[in-house]
Design an enzyme around this catalytic site. Structure first.
Site, PDB file in Angstrom:
ATOM      1  N   GLY A 105       0.814  -1.211   0.000  1.00 54.56           N
ATOM      2  CA  GLY A 105       0.000   0.000   0.000  1.00 54.56           C
ATOM      3  C   GLY A 105       0.848   1.261   0.000  1.00 54.56           C
ATOM      4  N   GLY A 107       2.357   3.100   2.354  1.00 55.66           N
ATOM      5  CA  GLY A 107       3.602   3.094   3.110  1.00 55.66           C
ATOM      6  C   GLY A 107       4.683   2.370   2.309  1.00 55.66           C
ATOM      7  N   THR A 129      -3.880  -3.545  -0.755  1.00 58.85           N
ATOM      8  CA  THR A 129      -4.316  -3.068   0.554  1.00 58.85           C
ATOM      9  C   THR A 129      -5.838  -3.078   0.602  1.00 58.85           C
ATOM     10  OG1 THR A 129      -4.589  -1.104   1.953  1.00 58.85           O
ATOM     11  CG2 THR A 129      -3.955  -0.679  -0.312  1.00 58.85           C
ATOM     12  N   ASP A 131      -7.531  -1.011   2.034  1.00 52.78           N
ATOM     13  CA  ASP A 131      -8.011   0.364   2.197  1.00 52.78           C
ATOM     14  C   ASP A 131      -8.444   1.038   0.881  1.00 52.78           C
ATOM     15  OD1 ASP A 131      -7.293   0.018   4.840  1.00 52.78           O
ATOM     16  OD2 ASP A 131      -5.320   0.930   4.578  1.00 52.78           O
ATOM     17  N   ARG A 166     -32.044  -2.352  18.949  1.00 49.35           N
ATOM     18  CA  ARG A 166     -30.894  -1.564  19.413  1.00 49.35           C
ATOM     19  C   ARG A 166     -30.230  -0.840  18.245  1.00 49.35           C
ATOM     20  NH1 ARG A 166     -28.187  -6.371  23.002  1.00 49.35           N
ATOM     21  NH2 ARG A 166     -29.096  -5.770  24.990  1.00 49.35           N
ATOM     22  N   GLU A 222     -12.497   4.082  10.901  1.00 48.43           N
ATOM     23  CA  GLU A 222     -11.571   4.129  12.036  1.00 48.43           C
ATOM     24  C   GLU A 222     -10.842   5.478  12.095  1.00 48.43           C
ATOM     25  OE1 GLU A 222      -8.396   1.330  11.722  1.00 48.43           O
ATOM     26  OE2 GLU A 222      -7.877   1.947   9.718  1.00 48.43           O
ATOM     27  N   ARG A 256      -9.254  -8.174   7.303  1.00 53.04           N
ATOM     28  CA  ARG A 256      -8.059  -8.368   6.467  1.00 53.04           C
ATOM     29  C   ARG A 256      -7.901  -9.805   5.966  1.00 53.04           C
ATOM     30  NH1 ARG A 256      -3.771  -4.823   8.761  1.00 53.04           N
ATOM     31  NH2 ARG A 256      -2.410  -6.599   8.981  1.00 53.04           N
TER      32      ARG A 256
HETATM   33  O1  F6P Z   1      -3.693  -0.748   5.747  1.00 54.53           O
HETATM   34  C1  F6P Z   1      -4.460  -1.855   6.094  1.00 54.53           C
HETATM   35  C2  F6P Z   1      -4.930  -1.762   7.509  1.00 54.53           C
HETATM   36  O2  F6P Z   1      -5.690  -2.923   7.803  1.00 54.53           O
HETATM   37  C3  F6P Z   1      -5.704  -0.494   7.872  1.00 54.53           C
HETATM   38  O3  F6P Z   1      -7.047  -0.536   7.454  1.00 54.53           O
HETATM   39  C4  F6P Z   1      -5.518  -0.452   9.365  1.00 54.53           C
HETATM   40  O4  F6P Z   1      -5.587   0.881   9.821  1.00 54.53           O
HETATM   41  C5  F6P Z   1      -4.124  -0.980   9.547  1.00 54.53           C
HETATM   42  O5  F6P Z   1      -3.823  -1.740   8.392  1.00 54.53           O
HETATM   43  C6  F6P Z   1      -3.937  -1.848  10.751  1.00 54.53           C
HETATM   44  O6  F6P Z   1      -2.590  -2.155  10.832  1.00 54.53           O
HETATM   45  P1  F6P Z   1      -1.988  -3.233  11.821  1.00 54.53           P
HETATM   46  O7  F6P Z   1      -2.362  -4.598  11.312  1.00 54.53           O
HETATM   47  O8  F6P Z   1      -0.512  -2.982  11.735  1.00 54.53           O
HETATM   48  O9  F6P Z   1      -2.571  -2.977  13.161  1.00 54.53           O
END
Ligand code: F6P
Length: 323
Positions: A105, A107, A129, A131, A166, A222, A256
């Site tokens: 991704g 990074g 990724t 995301d 709820r 998040e 994931r």
């Molecule tokens: O980039 C993928 C991701 O799953 C993001 O959605 C999430 O913020 C991050 O990685 C979580 O990272 P880690 O697995 O290092 O906690």
């Protein structure tokens, strides 16, 4: 320029379903063309420590249906340093590699961008990724699978939410972009989808104070910038709403994993094939993506500098309730 004899493959950053599919297509095509593939383990650290697997057709048989990555992944701390990147380059030369294919991704591509500037290695990037936040490509590997995981999981939450009348706040991944939140929220017919710090909660509260609402799921991205957005929202609503019980769920890393969807498997095959063909043809140093179902190329520079969309302008999506 000689012929391509040996390449390296790296999966880096958060793993995503579909990475295996890309690895498989690269290895199968390489094998047909008498190219050896070294799969470096656990992201850039594998190249720094010269920790690799020799990838044959046999090794990649049947991996297409598995989530994660057979190579392992990671966010390398050492690769952030010049010393670490130099060591990676040393091993690149030591192994007599003719190019690298790196799946990851944002990074990850920041790292590639630096490596490229310092050592001028032939590299192709494949966006992997959940995301879906890489500029220039409509899709990244794993996004479709993660969306489907969210949908099937939240559908289950809806059953219990409905039975007990709820409201559920559900936090989903997606880093700062909120793509997963936006599209899962629409597909789940959620009451509200909340991305960023500017959201107006008064509307939401007045809606919830009415006797009945059509949906009882609120999807919250998040969004690490707000920090604990779903927790803050939960506290706020608990204090302002009395006619509903409120619960909060964080879906977390379940998003994931899992067997990749057909879309992610085919995307992995297509991007993997294009990547290895480009390496063979000495056409490199870009990310391969997909736009309107056509393969496209994005420079590493662009992919790390440009934002896909300004999600902040879409801070609340509310389909049928906004009057
Ligand atoms: O980039 C993928 C991701 O799953 C993001 O959605 C999430 O913020 C991050 O990685 C979580 O990272 P880690 O697995 O290092 O906690």
């Amino acid at each position: 320029m000689g012929t391509t004899k040996k390449i390296g493959i790296i999966t880096s950053g958060g793993d995503s379903p579909g990475m295996n599919s890309a690895i498989k297509s690269i290895v199968n095509y390489s094998n047909m063309n008498n190219i050896n593939c070294l799969g470096f383990k656990y992201g850039y650290d594998g190249l720094i420590n010269n920790n690799y697997l020799e990838l044959s057709n046999n090794k990649v048989k049947n991996i297409i249906g598995f989530g994660g990555t057979i190579l392992g992944s990671g966010r390398s701390i050492d690769f952030l340093t010049k010393k670490g990147r130099k060591q990676a380059y040393k091993n690149y030369l030591y192994n007599k590699l003719d190019g690298l294919i790196i799946i990851g991704g944002n990074g990850t591509f920041h790292g590639v961008n630096k490596l490229n500037k310092e050592f001028n290695i032939p590299i192709i990037g494949i966006p992997g990724t959940i995301d879906n936040d890489i500029y220039g490509t409509d899709l990244t590997l794993g996004y479709d699978t993660a969306l489907n995981t969210i949908i099937t999981t939240v559908d289950k939450i809806k059953d219990t939410a409905n039975s007990n009348n709820r409201i559920f706040i559900v936090e989903v991944m997606g880093k700062k972009t909120g793509y997963l939140a936006l599209n899962s929220g629409i597909a789940l017919d959620s009451l509200y989808i909340i991305f960023n710090r500017k959201y107006n909660l008064n509307k939401l509260v007045s809606l919830l104070k009415k006797e009945r609402v059509l949906s009882n799921i609120i999807i919250v991205a998040e969004n690490t910038k707000i920090g604990n957005a779903s927790k803050k929202l939960y506290k706020f609503l608990k204090n302002s709403i009395t006619n509903y019980e409120i619960r909060r769920t964080i879906l977390g890393h379940i998003q994931r994993g899992g067997s990749p969807t057909c879309i992610d498997r085919i995307l992995g095959i297509r991007l993997g094939l294009e990547a290895i063909k480009k390496i063979i043809n000495y056409d490199n140093n870009f990310v391969i993506g997909i736009k309107n179902n056509k393969i496209i190329h994005i420079t590493f520079e662009e992919s790390v500098k440009k934002k896909k969309i300004d999600i902040n302008s879409l801070y609340i999506y509310n389909n049928f309730y906004n009057k």
